[in-house]
Design a protein around this motif. Structure first.
Motif, PDB file in Angstrom:
ATOM      1  N   PHE A  87       0.818  -1.210   0.000  1.00  0.00           N
ATOM      2  CA  PHE A  87       0.000   0.000   0.000  1.00  0.00           C
ATOM      3  C   PHE A  87       0.858   1.268   0.000  1.00  0.00           C
ATOM      4  O   PHE A  87       1.843   1.379   0.743  1.00  0.00           O
ATOM      5  N   PHE A  88       0.442   2.225  -0.832  1.00  0.00           N
ATOM      6  CA  PHE A  88       1.064   3.560  -0.851  1.00  0.00           C
ATOM      7  C   PHE A  88      -0.046   4.606  -0.907  1.00  0.00           C
ATOM      8  O   PHE A  88      -1.033   4.437  -1.627  1.00  0.00           O
ATOM      9  N   GLU A  89       0.162   5.715  -0.151  1.00  0.00           N
ATOM     10  CA  GLU A  89      -0.834   6.780  -0.097  1.00  0.00           C
ATOM     11  C   GLU A  89      -0.210   8.107  -0.506  1.00  0.00           C
ATOM     12  O   GLU A  89       0.906   8.441  -0.093  1.00  0.00           O
ATOM     13  N   ALA A  90      -0.921   8.852  -1.348  1.00  0.00           N
ATOM     14  CA  ALA A  90      -0.430  10.158  -1.811  1.00  0.00           C
ATOM     15  C   ALA A  90      -0.379  11.148  -0.651  1.00  0.00           C
ATOM     16  O   ALA A  90      -1.311  11.249   0.146  1.00  0.00           O
ATOM     17  N   THR A  91       0.735  11.860  -0.574  1.00  0.00           N
ATOM     18  CA  THR A  91       0.898  12.868   0.485  1.00  0.00           C
ATOM     19  C   THR A  91       0.959  14.278  -0.084  1.00  0.00           C
ATOM     20  O   THR A  91       1.043  15.259   0.660  1.00  0.00           O
ATOM     21  N   GLY A  92       0.915  14.403  -1.404  1.00  0.00           N
ATOM     22  CA  GLY A  92       0.945  15.712  -2.058  1.00  0.00           C
ATOM     23  C   GLY A  92       1.130  15.547  -3.539  1.00  0.00           C
ATOM     24  O   GLY A  92       1.560  14.490  -4.011  1.00  0.00           O
ATOM     25  N   GLY A  93       0.763  16.569  -4.316  1.00  0.00           N
ATOM     26  CA  GLY A  93       0.928  16.502  -5.759  1.00  0.00           C
ATOM     27  C   GLY A  93      -0.350  16.818  -6.495  1.00  0.00           C
ATOM     28  O   GLY A  93      -1.294  17.422  -5.954  1.00  0.00           O
ATOM     29  N   ASP A  94      -0.421  16.408  -7.763  1.00  0.00           N
ATOM     30  CA  ASP A  94      -1.573  16.704  -8.620  1.00  0.00           C
ATOM     31  C   ASP A  94      -2.828  15.994  -8.106  1.00  0.00           C
ATOM     32  O   ASP A  94      -2.786  14.805  -7.745  1.00  0.00           O
ATOM     33  N   ALA A  95      -3.920  16.694  -8.136  1.00  0.00           N
ATOM     34  CA  ALA A  95      -5.191  16.127  -7.677  1.00  0.00           C
ATOM     35  C   ALA A  95      -5.656  14.981  -8.563  1.00  0.00           C
ATOM     36  O   ALA A  95      -6.397  14.097  -8.127  1.00  0.00           O
ATOM     37  N   ALA A  96      -5.229  14.990  -9.838  1.00  0.00           N
ATOM     38  CA  ALA A  96      -5.654  13.944 -10.773  1.00  0.00           C
ATOM     39  C   ALA A  96      -4.968  12.598 -10.510  1.00  0.00           C
ATOM     40  O   ALA A  96      -5.407  11.563 -11.007  1.00  0.00           O
ATOM     41  N   ALA A  97      -3.883  12.627  -9.743  1.00  0.00           N
ATOM     42  CA  ALA A  97      -3.199  11.378  -9.396  1.00  0.00           C
ATOM     43  C   ALA A  97      -4.008  10.648  -8.325  1.00  0.00           C
ATOM     44  O   ALA A  97      -4.583  11.287  -7.432  1.00  0.00           O
ATOM     45  N   PRO A  98      -4.107   9.323  -8.383  1.00  0.00           N
ATOM     46  CA  PRO A  98      -4.913   8.593  -7.400  1.00  0.00           C
ATOM     47  C   PRO A  98      -4.366   8.746  -5.985  1.00  0.00           C
ATOM     48  O   PRO A  98      -3.154   8.805  -5.772  1.00  0.00           O
ATOM     49  N   LYS A  99      -5.273   8.798  -5.016  1.00  0.00           N
ATOM     50  CA  LYS A  99      -4.903   8.976  -3.612  1.00  0.00           C
ATOM     51  C   LYS A  99      -4.316   7.686  -3.020  1.00  0.00           C
ATOM     52  O   LYS A  99      -3.372   7.714  -2.232  1.00  0.00           O
ATOM     53  N   TYR A 100      -4.888   6.541  -3.431  1.00  0.00           N
ATOM     54  CA  TYR A 100      -4.479   5.253  -2.860  1.00  0.00           C
ATOM     55  C   TYR A 100      -4.023   4.291  -3.955  1.00  0.00           C
ATOM     56  O   TYR A 100      -4.672   4.192  -5.015  1.00  0.00           O
ATOM     57  N   VAL A 101      -2.922   3.595  -3.689  1.00  0.00           N
ATOM     58  CA  VAL A 101      -2.344   2.670  -4.678  1.00  0.00           C
ATOM     59  C   VAL A 101      -1.927   1.384  -3.973  1.00  0.00           C
ATOM     60  O   VAL A 101      -1.353   1.408  -2.881  1.00  0.00           O
ATOM     61  N   GLN A 102      -2.219   0.245  -4.628  1.00  0.00           N
ATOM     62  CA  GLN A 102      -1.771  -1.061  -4.131  1.00  0.00           C
ATOM     63  C   GLN A 102      -1.033  -1.798  -5.246  1.00  0.00           C
ATOM     64  O   GLN A 102      -1.550  -1.924  -6.360  1.00  0.00           O
ATOM     65  N   PHE A 103       0.171  -2.276  -4.933  1.00  0.00           N
ATOM     66  CA  PHE A 103       0.970  -3.066  -5.876  1.00  0.00           C
ATOM     67  C   PHE A 103       0.831  -4.562  -5.563  1.00  0.00           C
ATOM     68  O   PHE A 103       0.844  -4.964  -4.391  1.00  0.00           O
ATOM     69  N   SER A 104       0.745  -5.376  -6.606  1.00  0.00           N
ATOM     70  CA  SER A 104       0.796  -6.831  -6.463  1.00  0.00           C
ATOM     71  C   SER A 104       1.628  -7.389  -7.615  1.00  0.00           C
ATOM     72  O   SER A 104       1.284  -7.176  -8.788  1.00  0.00           O
TER      73      SER A 104
END
Length: 512
Positions: free
Chosen positions: A263-280
């Motif tokens: 799990f990775f969570e956005a802490t700043g940047g473009d609003a169009a980038a997803p807030k939450y990301v999961q890698f598998s």
């Protein structure tokens, strides 16, 4: 005149006999190869050819007193490894006219198909061990810490929770492209066709399934682990954000496999980038990904964790359609674990198939073969019970091999866990620092009294593992996989049961 004719006829007969002996002077089997009968010139003996020692010994036990009437051959008689064996012209000739031919049937036996095409005995009974066992044959698996074949890190699907480690964006660093467009334009049709050959859907049904799975409007992702950023390109427009690692979650799927998402969570940047990301990517510890599945959105990690149908998949951006398809096809290839003989349960099934073949080619002695099979099966079953009783009362349930691991069938029979440096059929011989370190830590973590190896003179990997443990005093014990059993061993009384009995002694010490 009659006397002269009689003398001439005698001379001709003697010449014929001498010529016949000369023609049989070159045996198709080396003198060192074990044979239940040394005579091969009568032409009326049953001819049986086996590739490896377990098949040879099983057949010998089933023949019993009939062994004297059989020409029984073991091709790999001088300790040649199954995985590197190539038949000689004499071996091919021996197979060509035999009555029964027994072989394992895995990737190592790729030469057999051609040999059987050249066979002169079209009534030959052929026993392929893997075919006999059918659905009980296992595919090779990658365990945590196991050295992957060079260039192919496809992760693991069977692991303990304690094996999972945290990871950073460095494992997914670089530029990546979605495979969804390649699926849509037909570049992956051959992959779908390959899936259909082994699966329960048609190629078109698989394509529809992956249409849902791969679907995404994010055609490109660029990851900069130094800056902790991910850039998502949608319709040619990039959106970049900085991401912080938020841990992982372990999943137990209905198929029986396990997986991990990071799990990775956005802490700043473009609003169009997803807030939450999961890698598998099928990995459970730090390692560079070859491809990955991505789950992303703005509704939180819980919502993403429930997603099981849509998993946009990304491969390196510099790969073309052909390279991606080839990589997927290679990933689809099932590598079967050939070491089926190391299960006493399998041995009972396989000896039954051999007994049936003997009865078919020699019906006059059918009753003998059936009686011998019943007796031998009981011996196998009794030793199987001894293994189970020992495991049930053991202090531990895990073994660790500083070597190749051909004993998966055996450990699965009794519910044991294992760790190993290499898979059973691996061609690798050098273990990485990561593999050595992982296995040494497992020895410490599980308080294992020994590190196991298979037969052979060199045990450097096992020794290095021991040297990297805290106590550095673990024993190095050897279990015999019967891949190097020679004709001399046979002459000295080695049997399948005697080897499995000794393996029980070693396993007992390893688990207590």
């Amino acid at each position: 005149m009659k006397k002269i004719l009689s003398i001439l006829m005698s001379l001709l007969l003697i010449g014929a006999v001498l010529t016949g002996c000369g023609s049989n002077g070159q045996s198709a089997t080396p003198e060192s190869a074990p044979s239940a009968s040394s005579e091969d010139s009568t032409g009326d003996k049953l001819k049986i050819v086996t590739t490896i020692f377990p098949e040879y010994d099983w057949t010998k036990q089933l023949l019993g007193d009939q062994a004297d009437n059989v020409d029984l051959t073991m091709l790999l008689d001088n300790g040649v490894d199954l995985h590197s064996y190539q038949p000689s012209a004499q071996d091919i000739a021996k197979i060509s006219d035999c009555d029964v031919f027994i072989y394992v049937g895995g990737e190592s036996d790729g030469w057999v198909k051609k040999a059987l095409k050249e066979a002169t005995n079209k009534d030959m009974k052929v026993i392929n061990l893997l075919d006999v066992l059918k659905d009980s044959v296992k595919t090779e698996e990658a365990k945590p810490g196991m050295q992957a074949e060079e260039g192919h890190n496809h992760g693991v699907s069977d692991f303990a929770d304690s094996d999972v480690e945290d990871r950073t964006l460095a494992d997914w660093d670089g530029d990546w492209q979605s495979v969804y467009p390649y699926l849509q334009n037909g570049d992956l049709d051959q992959v779908m066709a390959r899936k259909a050959e082994a699966g329960d859907k048609t190629a078109e049904e698989y394509k529809q399934y992956y249409e849902t799975g791969y679907k995404t409007d994010v055609e490109k992702i660029s990851i900069d682990s130094q800056a902790n950023t991910m850039t998502f390109t949608k319709d040619g427009t990039p959106a970049t954000a900085t991401y912080a690692y938020k841990g992982y979650q372990i999943y137990d799927y209905e198929s029986g496999n396990r997986g991990v998402r990071y799990f990775f969570e956005a802490t700043g940047g473009d609003a169009a980038a997803p807030k939450y990301v999961q890698f598998s990517d099928h990995g459970i510890s730090p390692a560079k990904a070859e491809h990955f599945h991505l789950y992303f959105g703005n509704d939180g990690f819980d919502a993403l964790s429930k997603e099981m149908d849509n998993w946009p998949t990304y491969y390196p951006a510099d790969m073309n359609a052909t390279q991606i398809a080839d990589e997927m096809l290679e990933h689809e290839e099932k590598e079967y674990d050939e070491h089926v003989w190391l299960s006493l349960k399998n041995a009972q099934v396989l000896t039954g198939a051999i007994a049936d073949a003997l009865a078919q080619v020699d019906p006059e002695n059918k009753a003998t073969y059936e009686a011998n099979a019943a007796t031998y099966t009981e011996e196998l079953a009794n030793l199987d019970k001894e293994y189970q009783t020992m495991v049930d009362g053991a202090k531990r349930d895990t073994v660790l091999f500083g070597d190749r691991f051909p004993f998966r069938y055996l450990v699965d029979d009794y519910g044991l866990s294992y760790y190993a440096a290499f898979a059973g059929c691996s061609a690798e011989s050098e273990a990485s620092f990561e593999t050595i370190s992982f296995l040494a830590k497992k020895v410490d973590e599980l308080n294992l009294p020994c590190v196991l190896t298979i037969e052979g003179k060199e045990h450097k990997i096992a020794e290095t593992i021991v040297d990297n443990t805290l106590e550095k005093n673990q024993k190095i014990l050897t279990m015999d996989s019967m891949q190097a059993t020679t004709s001399d061993d046979v002459k000295n009384g080695t049997t399948y049961l005697s080897v499995m009995d000794k393996n029980l002694d070693v396993l007992t010490e390893a688990l207590n």
